[in-house]
Design a protein around this motif. Structure first.
Motif, short mmCIF file in Angstrom:
data_model
loop_
_atom_site.label_atom_id
_atom_site.label_comp_id
_atom_site.label_asym_id
_atom_site.label_seq_id
_atom_site.Cartn_x
_atom_site.Cartn_y
_atom_site.Cartn_z
N VAL A 7 0.69 -1.21 -0.12
CA VAL A 7 0.02 -0.05 -0.12
C VAL A 7 0.85 1.20 0.10
O VAL A 7 0.55 2.45 -0.73
N LEU A 8 1.86 1.08 0.80
CA LEU A 8 2.81 2.39 0.85
C LEU A 8 3.44 2.77 -0.64
O LEU A 8 3.43 3.73 -0.98
N VAL A 9 3.92 1.51 -0.87
CA VAL A 9 4.72 1.64 -2.59
C VAL A 9 3.80 2.19 -3.37
O VAL A 9 4.06 3.24 -4.16
N ASN A 10 2.63 1.90 -3.20
CA ASN A 10 1.30 2.33 -4.30
C ASN A 10 0.93 4.00 -3.95
O ASN A 10 0.26 4.54 -4.85
N GLN A 11 1.38 4.50 -2.76
CA GLN A 11 0.96 5.86 -2.60
C GLN A 11 2.03 6.64 -2.97
O GLN A 11 1.99 8.13 -2.86
N LYS A 12 3.28 6.31 -3.47
CA LYS A 12 4.32 7.34 -4.03
C LYS A 12 3.83 8.08 -5.19
O LYS A 12 3.10 7.44 -6.04
N LYS A 13 4.04 9.35 -5.29
CA LYS A 13 3.93 10.10 -6.31
C LYS A 13 4.76 10.29 -7.52
O LYS A 13 6.02 10.43 -6.83
N ALA A 14 4.51 10.56 -8.67
CA ALA A 14 5.69 10.83 -9.72
C ALA A 14 4.92 12.19 -10.42
O ALA A 14 3.64 12.45 -10.59
N THR A 15 5.94 13.05 -10.63
CA THR A 15 5.86 14.30 -11.20
C THR A 15 5.87 14.07 -12.73
O THR A 15 6.62 13.38 -13.21
N ASN A 16 4.74 14.51 -13.53
CA ASN A 16 4.66 14.46 -14.88
C ASN A 16 5.44 15.71 -15.53
O ASN A 16 4.86 16.81 -15.71
N HIS A 17 6.73 15.30 -15.72
CA HIS A 17 7.58 16.46 -16.17
C HIS A 17 7.39 17.19 -17.56
O HIS A 17 7.24 18.19 -17.85
N ILE A 18 6.70 16.04 -18.49
CA ILE A 18 6.50 16.50 -19.59
C ILE A 18 5.25 17.61 -19.70
O ILE A 18 5.37 18.50 -20.45
N LEU A 19 4.28 17.15 -18.98
CA LEU A 19 3.26 18.13 -18.81
C LEU A 19 3.66 19.53 -18.33
O LEU A 19 2.97 20.56 -18.91
N HIS A 20 4.32 19.37 -17.38
CA HIS A 20 4.72 20.89 -16.75
C HIS A 20 5.65 21.59 -17.99
O HIS A 20 5.50 22.75 -17.77
N LEU A 21 6.43 20.81 -18.70
CA LEU A 21 7.04 21.44 -19.54
C LEU A 21 6.32 22.18 -20.66
O LEU A 21 6.41 23.33 -21.27
N LEU A 22 5.30 21.39 -21.00
CA LEU A 22 4.31 21.86 -22.08
C LEU A 22 3.40 23.31 -21.60
O LEU A 22 3.12 23.99 -22.04
N LEU A 23 3.15 22.77 -20.14
CA LEU A 23 2.61 24.35 -19.44
C LEU A 23 3.41 25.41 -19.36
O LEU A 23 2.73 26.53 -19.27
N CYS A 24 4.63 25.21 -19.28
CA CYS A 24 5.60 26.24 -19.31
C CYS A 24 5.45 27.19 -20.81
O CYS A 24 5.81 28.58 -20.43
N ILE A 25 5.38 26.64 -21.80
CA ILE A 25 5.23 27.42 -22.92
C ILE A 25 4.22 28.29 -23.01
O ILE A 25 4.57 29.58 -23.21
N PRO A 26 2.97 28.06 -22.96
CA PRO A 26 2.06 29.20 -23.02
C PRO A 26 2.02 30.11 -21.91
O PRO A 26 1.37 31.36 -21.86
N THR A 27 2.59 30.11 -20.85
CA THR A 27 2.61 30.72 -19.62
C THR A 27 3.90 31.51 -19.60
O THR A 27 4.20 32.30 -18.41
N PHE A 28 4.72 31.24 -20.68
CA PHE A 28 6.08 32.05 -20.68
C PHE A 28 6.94 31.87 -19.55
O PHE A 28 7.52 32.76 -18.89
N GLY A 29 6.76 30.62 -19.02
CA GLY A 29 7.73 30.43 -18.00
C GLY A 29 7.38 30.34 -16.48
O GLY A 29 7.91 30.08 -15.57
N LEU A 30 6.10 31.09 -16.33
CA LEU A 30 5.61 31.29 -15.05
C LEU A 30 5.18 30.20 -14.38
O LEU A 30 5.49 29.88 -13.07
N TRP A 31 5.07 28.99 -15.17
CA TRP A 31 4.63 27.67 -14.72
C TRP A 31 5.83 26.88 -13.98
O TRP A 31 5.65 26.00 -13.03
N LEU A 32 6.97 27.54 -14.31
CA LEU A 32 8.17 26.88 -13.52
C LEU A 32 8.17 27.01 -12.23
O LEU A 32 8.50 26.01 -11.23
N ILE A 33 7.57 27.92 -11.53
CA ILE A 33 7.16 28.15 -10.13
C ILE A 33 6.31 26.99 -9.32
O ILE A 33 6.76 26.16 -8.72
N ILE A 34 5.32 26.71 -10.21
CA ILE A 34 4.30 25.63 -9.74
C ILE A 34 5.06 24.07 -9.93
O ILE A 34 4.95 23.18 -9.18
#
Length: 106
Positions: A7-34
């Protein structure tokens, strides 16, 4: 005990770096903070989960029951968890205030 580890192993979280990279483009890099806050939060969460898994495995080796194991949390761990949570809340509050200030100025 193995079920709890599963159960504990399945509670680990992964960051979707591709999604965050794509969100940085239309927000002109402001998404980097998030992106940074999410990555740090997920890393801290995964570290906490890994520590719990390690404690479970050590208790299994020593023959300690789960009630004794839960009483062994140190005040330093509690303080670190509180500090991390306050840091995340403060970061979100600052970003919200800045967004209102910049929104009114345009």
């Amino acid at each position: 005990m193995n079920e709890k580890i599963f159960v504990l192993v399945n509670q680990k979280k992964a960051t979707n770096h591709i999604l965050h990279l794509l969100l940085c483009i239309p927000t002109f890099g402001l998404w980097l903070i998030i992106w940074f806050v999410v990555a740090i939060s997920n890393s801290n969460h995964n570290d906490k989960i890994q520590k719990r898994i390690d404690k479970l495995l050590q208790s299994e080796e020593r023959g300690i029951n789960e009630a004794e194991l839960s009483r062994q949390e140190t005040p330093k761990e509690s303080a670190a968890s509180l500090y991390r949570d306050l840091l995340i809340i403060g970061s979100v509050a600052v970003m919200t205030i800045l967004s209102f200030i910049f929104d009114k100025s345009t």
